[in-house]
Design a protein around this motif. Structure first.
Motif, PDB file in Angstrom:
ATOM      1  N   GLY A  77       0.818  -1.202   0.000  1.00 55.29           N
ATOM      2  CA  GLY A  77       0.000   0.000   0.000  1.00 55.29           C
ATOM      3  C   GLY A  77       0.851   1.251   0.000  1.00 55.29           C
ATOM      4  O   GLY A  77       1.951   1.266   0.567  1.00 55.29           O
ATOM      5  N   ILE A  78       0.351   2.297  -0.630  1.00 52.66           N
ATOM      6  CA  ILE A  78       1.052   3.578  -0.697  1.00 52.66           C
ATOM      7  C   ILE A  78       0.100   4.682  -0.269  1.00 52.66           C
ATOM      8  O   ILE A  78      -1.002   4.816  -0.821  1.00 52.66           O
ATOM      9  CB  ILE A  78       1.581   3.869  -2.110  1.00 52.66           C
ATOM     10  N   VAL A  79       0.515   5.465   0.703  1.00 52.25           N
ATOM     11  CA  VAL A  79      -0.263   6.617   1.144  1.00 52.25           C
ATOM     12  C   VAL A  79       0.093   7.797   0.254  1.00 52.25           C
ATOM     13  O   VAL A  79       1.257   8.191   0.158  1.00 52.25           O
ATOM     14  CB  VAL A  79       0.036   6.952   2.616  1.00 52.25           C
ATOM     15  N   ALA A  80      -0.905   8.357  -0.426  1.00 54.36           N
ATOM     16  CA  ALA A  80      -0.664   9.509  -1.287  1.00 54.36           C
ATOM     17  C   ALA A  80      -1.976  10.193  -1.609  1.00 54.36           C
ATOM     18  O   ALA A  80      -2.979   9.529  -1.869  1.00 54.36           O
ATOM     19  CB  ALA A  80       0.039   9.092  -2.572  1.00 54.36           C
ATOM     20  N   ASP A  81      -1.960  11.507  -1.622  1.00 54.58           N
ATOM     21  CA  ASP A  81      -3.107  12.303  -2.046  1.00 54.58           C
ATOM     22  C   ASP A  81      -2.940  12.574  -3.534  1.00 54.58           C
ATOM     23  O   ASP A  81      -2.154  13.431  -3.943  1.00 54.58           O
ATOM     24  CB  ASP A  81      -3.157  13.611  -1.255  1.00 54.58           C
ATOM     25  N   LEU A  82      -3.677  11.851  -4.342  1.00 54.59           N
ATOM     26  CA  LEU A  82      -3.496  11.924  -5.792  1.00 54.59           C
ATOM     27  C   LEU A  82      -4.222  13.104  -6.422  1.00 54.59           C
ATOM     28  O   LEU A  82      -4.199  13.248  -7.650  1.00 54.59           O
ATOM     29  CB  LEU A  82      -3.956  10.611  -6.428  1.00 54.59           C
ATOM     30  N   SER A  83      -4.818  13.967  -5.621  1.00 59.28           N
ATOM     31  CA  SER A  83      -5.448  15.164  -6.162  1.00 59.28           C
ATOM     32  C   SER A  83      -4.433  16.255  -6.476  1.00 59.28           C
ATOM     33  O   SER A  83      -4.777  17.282  -7.048  1.00 59.28           O
ATOM     34  CB  SER A  83      -6.496  15.715  -5.193  1.00 59.28           C
ATOM     35  N   THR A  84      -3.175  16.009  -6.104  1.00 58.13           N
ATOM     36  CA  THR A  84      -2.116  16.986  -6.364  1.00 58.13           C
ATOM     37  C   THR A  84      -0.999  16.358  -7.178  1.00 58.13           C
ATOM     38  O   THR A  84      -0.778  15.142  -7.129  1.00 58.13           O
ATOM     39  CB  THR A  84      -1.512  17.516  -5.056  1.00 58.13           C
ATOM     40  N   ALA A  85      -0.277  17.200  -7.909  1.00 62.25           N
ATOM     41  CA  ALA A  85       0.875  16.719  -8.670  1.00 62.25           C
ATOM     42  C   ALA A  85       1.942  16.162  -7.733  1.00 62.25           C
ATOM     43  O   ALA A  85       2.588  15.153  -8.043  1.00 62.25           O
ATOM     44  CB  ALA A  85       1.451  17.851  -9.519  1.00 62.25           C
ATOM     45  N   GLU A  86       2.101  16.805  -6.592  1.00 67.03           N
ATOM     46  CA  GLU A  86       3.087  16.334  -5.624  1.00 67.03           C
ATOM     47  C   GLU A  86       2.735  14.947  -5.105  1.00 67.03           C
ATOM     48  O   GLU A  86       3.608  14.082  -4.962  1.00 67.03           O
ATOM     49  CB  GLU A  86       3.187  17.317  -4.450  1.00 67.03           C
ATOM     50  N   GLY A  87       1.472  14.721  -4.820  1.00 66.47           N
ATOM     51  CA  GLY A  87       1.039  13.412  -4.355  1.00 66.47           C
ATOM     52  C   GLY A  87       1.223  12.344  -5.406  1.00 66.47           C
ATOM     53  O   GLY A  87       1.652  11.218  -5.102  1.00 66.47           O
TER      54      GLY A  87
END
Length: 270
Positions: A62-72
């Motif tokens: 699993g990977i924690v990431a906010d994909l709503s941003t380019a950084e995520g």
């Protein structure tokens, strides 16, 4: 037909619950190694633990990431630079009770832009990274989880419908770009589904009106989706079954398609 994905690496975004979780489990059941994604570490850890217990033969991470941003998105890609299967599932919706045209006209910019960043640009950013790598290998599957709201725009979720229509354009465009390469790109269009977002909304509606959730769902269908042929909410597994098929070797002749799992809500033959 038995789907076998052993040796394939699959990424499913927004997959700690709902359609994404059911899809991740189905891919693991077929033998794929699966990377799930969410924004909260505790939810990721618990989902990974449960899936490893259920599918000990598969590699689950699993990977924690906010994909709503380019950084995520970049942070996610740094941890999982390669994949054979990408399911762009992450997304959300604002379900509103509109009373007038003024209510619709007053949807703020941040709602439109926020939904577009999460529902559309998350898939664009990941696809433009993984797709060339799939082409180089001569095999790959990309699936955008859209909605019947893409072709049946709901007034109560106008901004959501806009993002789901955009996904159809993006998925078809990417499919055109990889024609003849052995890589397919498709969209799947669920109808009303007992997923986390809509399920929670129905639960709250049921509590507010002193009825069961099943009664609330029937009320929603009669009022908002009266053309349903299924006449019930789909389960997440029913939707995931279509997604998993599109990810398989057996679906090699299906690309650039918008595949409906909408229970017949949309009244046209296509």
């Amino acid at each position: 037909m038995k789907i076998k994905l052993k040796g394939r690496k699959a990424i499913v975004t927004g997959s700690t619950a709902g359609i994404g979780r059911a899809t991740a489990e189905g891919l693991a059941r077929a033998g794929a190694s699966v990377v799930i994604n969410g924004r909260k570490r505790e939810r990721i850890d618990e989902a990974v633990r449960q899936m490893r217990q259920s599918f000990p033969q598969s590699d689950i991470s699993g990977i924690v990431a906010d994909l709503s941003t380019a950084e995520g998105a970049n942070a996610f890609i740094a941890q999982a630079p390669d994949a054979d299967i990408l399911v762009n599932n992450v997304g959300t919706a604002f379900i509103r009770d509109y009373k007038s045209v003024e209510d619709i006209a007053n949807i703020p910019d941040e709602d439109w832009l926020g939904l577009f960043q999460l529902n559309v640009m998350s898939g664009v950013r990941l696809t433009r990274h993984y797709l060339p790598r799939m082409v180089a290998k001569g095999w790959g599957r990309v699936v955008f989880v859209s909605s019947e709201s893409a072709v049946n725009i709901p007034k109560e979720m106008l901004d959501y419908g806009m993002t789901k229509t955009a996904q159809l354009a993006v998925s078809r465009g990417f499919a055109e770009a990889v024609a003849g390469t052995g890589v397919t790109v498709n969209a799947v269009l669920p109808g009303p589904t007992r997923s986390e977002i809509l399920g929670d909304f129905m639960e709250k509606q049921a509590e507010a009106n002193g009825i069961t959730q099943a009664e609330a769902e029937q009320g929603f269908l009669k009022t908002m989706r009266p053309t349903t042929l299924l006449q019930r909410f789909a389960t997440t597994d029913e939707v995931a079954n279509m997604i998993i098929y599109v990810c398989s070797a057996q679906a090699s002749a299906t690309s650039g398609a918008a595949l409906r799992v909408d229970g017949g809500v949309v009244r046209f033959v296509a």
